[in-house]
Design an enzyme around this catalytic site. Structure first.
Site, PDB file in Angstrom:
ATOM      1  N   SER A   1       0.849  -1.186   0.000  1.00 52.18           N
ATOM      2  CA  SER A   1       0.000   0.000   0.000  1.00 52.18           C
ATOM      3  C   SER A   1       0.889   1.243   0.000  1.00 52.18           C
ATOM      4  O   SER A   1       1.657   1.433  -0.953  1.00 52.18           O
ATOM      5  CB  SER A   1      -0.978  -0.040   1.181  1.00 52.18           C
ATOM      6  OG  SER A   1      -1.994   0.915   1.020  1.00 52.18           O
TER       7      SER A   1
ATOM      8  N   ASP B   1      -8.966  -4.637  -6.525  1.00 55.74           N
ATOM      9  CA  ASP B   1      -8.675  -3.669  -5.469  1.00 55.74           C
ATOM     10  C   ASP B   1      -9.586  -2.452  -5.616  1.00 55.74           C
ATOM     11  O   ASP B   1      -9.576  -1.776  -6.648  1.00 55.74           O
ATOM     12  CB  ASP B   1      -7.203  -3.248  -5.551  1.00 55.74           C
ATOM     13  CG  ASP B   1      -6.704  -2.548  -4.290  1.00 55.74           C
ATOM     14  OD1 ASP B   1      -7.509  -1.871  -3.635  1.00 55.74           O
ATOM     15  OD2 ASP B   1      -5.503  -2.658  -3.993  1.00 55.74           O
TER      16      ASP B   1
ATOM     17  N   HIS C   1      -7.738  -5.119  -1.723  1.00 59.54           N
ATOM     18  CA  HIS C   1      -6.505  -4.461  -1.301  1.00 59.54           C
ATOM     19  C   HIS C   1      -5.646  -5.322  -0.377  1.00 59.54           C
ATOM     20  O   HIS C   1      -4.425  -5.268  -0.423  1.00 59.54           O
ATOM     21  CB  HIS C   1      -6.839  -3.135  -0.608  1.00 59.54           C
ATOM     22  CG  HIS C   1      -5.647  -2.245  -0.400  1.00 59.54           C
ATOM     23  ND1 HIS C   1      -4.817  -1.860  -1.425  1.00 59.54           N
ATOM     24  CD2 HIS C   1      -5.139  -1.677   0.717  1.00 59.54           C
ATOM     25  CE1 HIS C   1      -3.862  -1.082  -0.961  1.00 59.54           C
ATOM     26  NE2 HIS C   1      -4.029  -0.965   0.336  1.00 59.54           N
TER      27      HIS C   1
END
Length: 740
Positions: free
Chosen positions: A605, A681, A713
């Site tokens: 991320s 995602d 995600h």
């Protein structure tokens, strides 16, 4: 109140009798990280007190399936714990979550959990509301009898028991409903949701970035309910291709990217005895945010709103009859405002926290509007945990003694003085206070002690263990204890003189005469602190057992250190963070035990974003390999509330968006790179990576990728999570251990 769990203490003592040398140095198989029971042992989640404090309830993972949660109850008097609701009896094996529920769980970071993920006591302490499998159930605490409240084709979510126990409210198909618990009658409270308009809901950025997961709030006496009207008509539709193994579903996701229109969120007060609601005139528009809604009492409502620049937070009181608002307090920050959940109503005003001084601290507003600072110093209050109104004391968690540990403290708010620490040093704590602030449930750990949960007196004395989770022969991590390696902590100094904390984990069979490959594991973004004196991730232990030195550092911009430490990010992401992490890489390479030619970097991320910047901007030869997971690659592709908080809009900060993107640096690509991304995602959308793929391919640059059909995600559970780690480790083995 000094009752202790004798059996637990004896088990702990027996574990201490086993000399360290007696532990075989059994290394973790990678597959064991993803099997049940979890290696960290048992740690209760979502701990809650019954209204009278006689019972604790919590969610607990099953031994045979660590992703499935059941509801358990712990009797404080007897010290006995028992399962209250077996999730398998109420949830079909083939049950499919709704898109709204999937999204909400992603936002709450519980997407890998199944079974019971939410519950709530009624006000009388007789029943518990359990949403499960798209329906709602009421569980009788006395006899465990289960009453099904809904049985529909729709999916009921965001369910609540009203404070006085008369109703259960919930959302279905974009509308807000209630069930009268006395007669079982269902009623739609709001207008009917349709198209891009919904009622009682929290929009995407409220869930993902404000941690506001709801859009409806009951008054304490059940007479009123406040709800949102969320109009996403103006929000861009970003087609998201939910690519699974066998098919492709196009999700028309309303996703407000930086600089683009937000949802318009109106607020209404609904009297349950009247037909027409009252609209709150707070100035709703795409350029304002409804951050918090707080009932002080049955007749007093406050709201917190933030301007789009997020430099001004306003607390206002609502006139419930007219809907007019009166400003009570405004906080301004030159960079941005950090939200909190710290509003606490008193008979003579309220308590709140602000970052006026550069550190979050507690303030007391009296009924006359006078403000008194309750805590002060160059340290950060994390949050208010409870208020003892009779004693005039506030309980709060903070990084007062050390930034590496979270502790519980109390201080008088009527006569402020030095805060008193209530929890033991040498470990970091999570706290759930009793409603009367006379006791608390504390979960604590350190690098050698997995999470332990106990019931404590308000002064910090242990009453009894709830889950001791002793690291003895019965603990799932015990067979691998001989190959455990505790981190060493230290500090580096940033270029502006601020102190940054790091931890380094050496291989368990460390030989000071050898050099080892190293992995810099990075996050680097705001709102997250990774270097703490707490039980770490077992994946870190797996890496050190494979012969890697594992290094982490909280660079400037990380959480827990105050606004000055964070504000270096303002309008210029990836500059201070990259500078700090490159300094960390340089320090790592200078150590005698590290092979400077075999240092890798990895992150997910924001950490994936940082990994790309580090790999692309580091001096040649700094990194031998880089693995970037689900990275943001251009902030214009990310959402408004998060991105604009730090970067302003693309229109107002064109140069900042350009320099913070990874694209200007792709031409300097040299470090062997792998990019991993879930193809469904909905947070960091897949096009963040595909654009990099296309750019590197057009340049003729070789890199590796791994994409996961149907994954969002977070890719961390089960066989897919194991596959992700095998892919990562195989890549590092090739580049950091050539010829071995």
């Amino acid at each position: 109140m000094t009752k202790t769990n004798l059996r637990g203490l004896l088990l702990a003592a027996s574990a201490l009798l086993v000399p360290a040398a007696a532990h075989a140095q059994t290394e973790l198989p990678l597959s064991r990280l993803f099997e049940s029971p979890g290696l960290s042992g048992t740690s209760p989640r979502s701990v809650s007190y019954s209204p009278d404090g006689s019972m604790l309830t919590f969610l607990k993972a099953r031994e045979d399936d660590q992703s499935r949660l059941d509801l358990w109850a712990y009797d404080v008097e007897s010290g006995e714990a028992a399962m209250l609701v077996d999730s398998k009896t109420l949830e079909p094996d083939d049950f499919e979550l709704s898109e709204e529920e999937k999204a909400l769980r992603e936002r709450k970071r519980i997407a890998s959990s199944k079974g019971i993920v939410q519950y709530q006591w009624d006000s009388k302490g007789e029943q518990i509301l359990v949403p499960l499998a798209g329906d709602l159930f009421l569980v009788s605490v006395a006899d465990k009898d289960v009453r099904q409240l809904t049985d529909t084709e729709g999916f009921e979510y965001d369910a609540k028991v009203s404070p006085d126990g008369g109703f259960v409210s919930f959302l279905r198909d974009g509308s807000l409903y209630s069930i009268d618990l006395e007669n079982g009658r269902e009623r739609r409270i709001s207008p009917e949701g349709k198209d891009a308009v919904s009622y009682g809901t929290a929009e995407f950025v409220a869930q993902e970035e404000m941690s506001r997961y709801t859009g409806n709030w009951w008054s304490p006496d059940d007479q009123r309910i406040v709800y949102t009207r969320t109009d996403e008509t103006g929000v861009d539709i970003i087609p998201r291709f939910d690519i699974a193994a066998n098919d492709v579903t196009v999700i028309e996701q309303r996703y407000p990217r930086a600089g683009r229109p937000n949802a318009v969120v109106d607020l209404y007060v609904k009297d349950m005895d009247r037909r027409r609601p009252v609209k709150v005139e707070w100035g709703a528009s795409p350029d304002t945010y409804l951050a918090r809604v707080n009932w002080a009492d049955a007749d007093t409502l406050f709201i917190q709103t933030v301007n789009r620049d997020q430099t001004e937070l306003t607390l206002s009181q609502v006139d419930l009859k007219s809907g007019a608002v009166e400003e009570v307090y405004t906080e301004e920050q030159p960079a941005w405002i950090n939200l909190s959940y710290d509003f606490r109503a008193l008979e003579d005003g309220f308590l709140w926290t602000t970052e006026e001084t550069g550190f979050r601290h507690i303030y007391h507003w009296d009924g006359e509007g006078k403000k008194t600072q309750v805590t002060l110093g160059d340290w950060q209050v994390i949050g208010i945990e409870a208020v003892d109104k009779e004693a005039g004391e506030v309980y709060f968690t903070a990084h007062l003694d050390t930034p590496l540990e979270r502790h519980l403290y109390k201080v008088s708010y009527t006569d402020p003085g030095e805060p008193q620490r209530l929890t033991q040093l040498g470990r970091s704590w999570r706290i759930s206070m009793a409603p009367d602030a006379k006791s608390f449930v504390g979960t604590s750990s350190n690098p050698n002690t997995p999470p332990q949960t106990g019931l404590y007196e308000a002064g910090g004395e242990l009453i009894t263990w709830v889950e001791e989770n002793a690291l003895n022969r019965m603990h799932p991590y015990y067979p691998y204890l001989g190959a455990h390696s505790a981190p060493e902590f230290g500090t580096l100094t940033a270029e502006d003189g601020q102190v940054m904390h790091y931890k380094v984990i050496k291989p368990h069979d460390f030989d000071p005469n050898k050099t080892y490959p190293a992995i810099l594991s990075v996050y680097g973004g705001p709102g997250v602190q990774r270097v703490t004196n707490s039980w770490g991730r077992t994946s870190e232990q797996y890496l050190q057992q494979q012969g890697y030195v594992v290094f982490q550092m909280d660079n400037r911009g990380s959480d827990g250190r105050g606004k000055k430490f964070e504000d270096v990010l303002h309008r210029d992401m990836a500059t201070a963070e990259t500078t700090d992490q490159l300094q960390a890489a340089k320090w790592l390479a200078s150590q005698d035990f590290v092979d400077a030619d075999r240092i890798g970097v990895m992150g997910w991320s924001y950490g994936g974003y940082m990994t790309l910047h580090l790999a692309l901007r580091a001096p040649e030869g700094t990194f031998a390999a880089a693995v970037s997971g689900a990275p943001v690659t251009d902030w214009s592709l990310y959402d408004t509330f998060y991105t604009e908080r730090y970067m302003d809009t693309p229109q107002g900060n064109e140069a900042g968006y350009e320099s913070s993107s990874v694209f200007p640096y792709l031409s300097d690509f040299e470090t062997p790179l792998m990019i991993i991304h879930g193809m469904a995602d909905d947070n960091v959308t897949f096009d963040n990576s595909t654009r990099v793929f296309a750019e590197l391919q057009a340049m003729g640059k070789h890199f590796e990728m791994m994409t996961y059909p149907g994954q969002r995600h977070g890719i961390g559970a089960g066989k897919v999570g194991e596959h992700r780690w095998i892919t990562t480790l195989n890549f590092f083995e090739r580049h950091l251990k050539p010829g071995e």
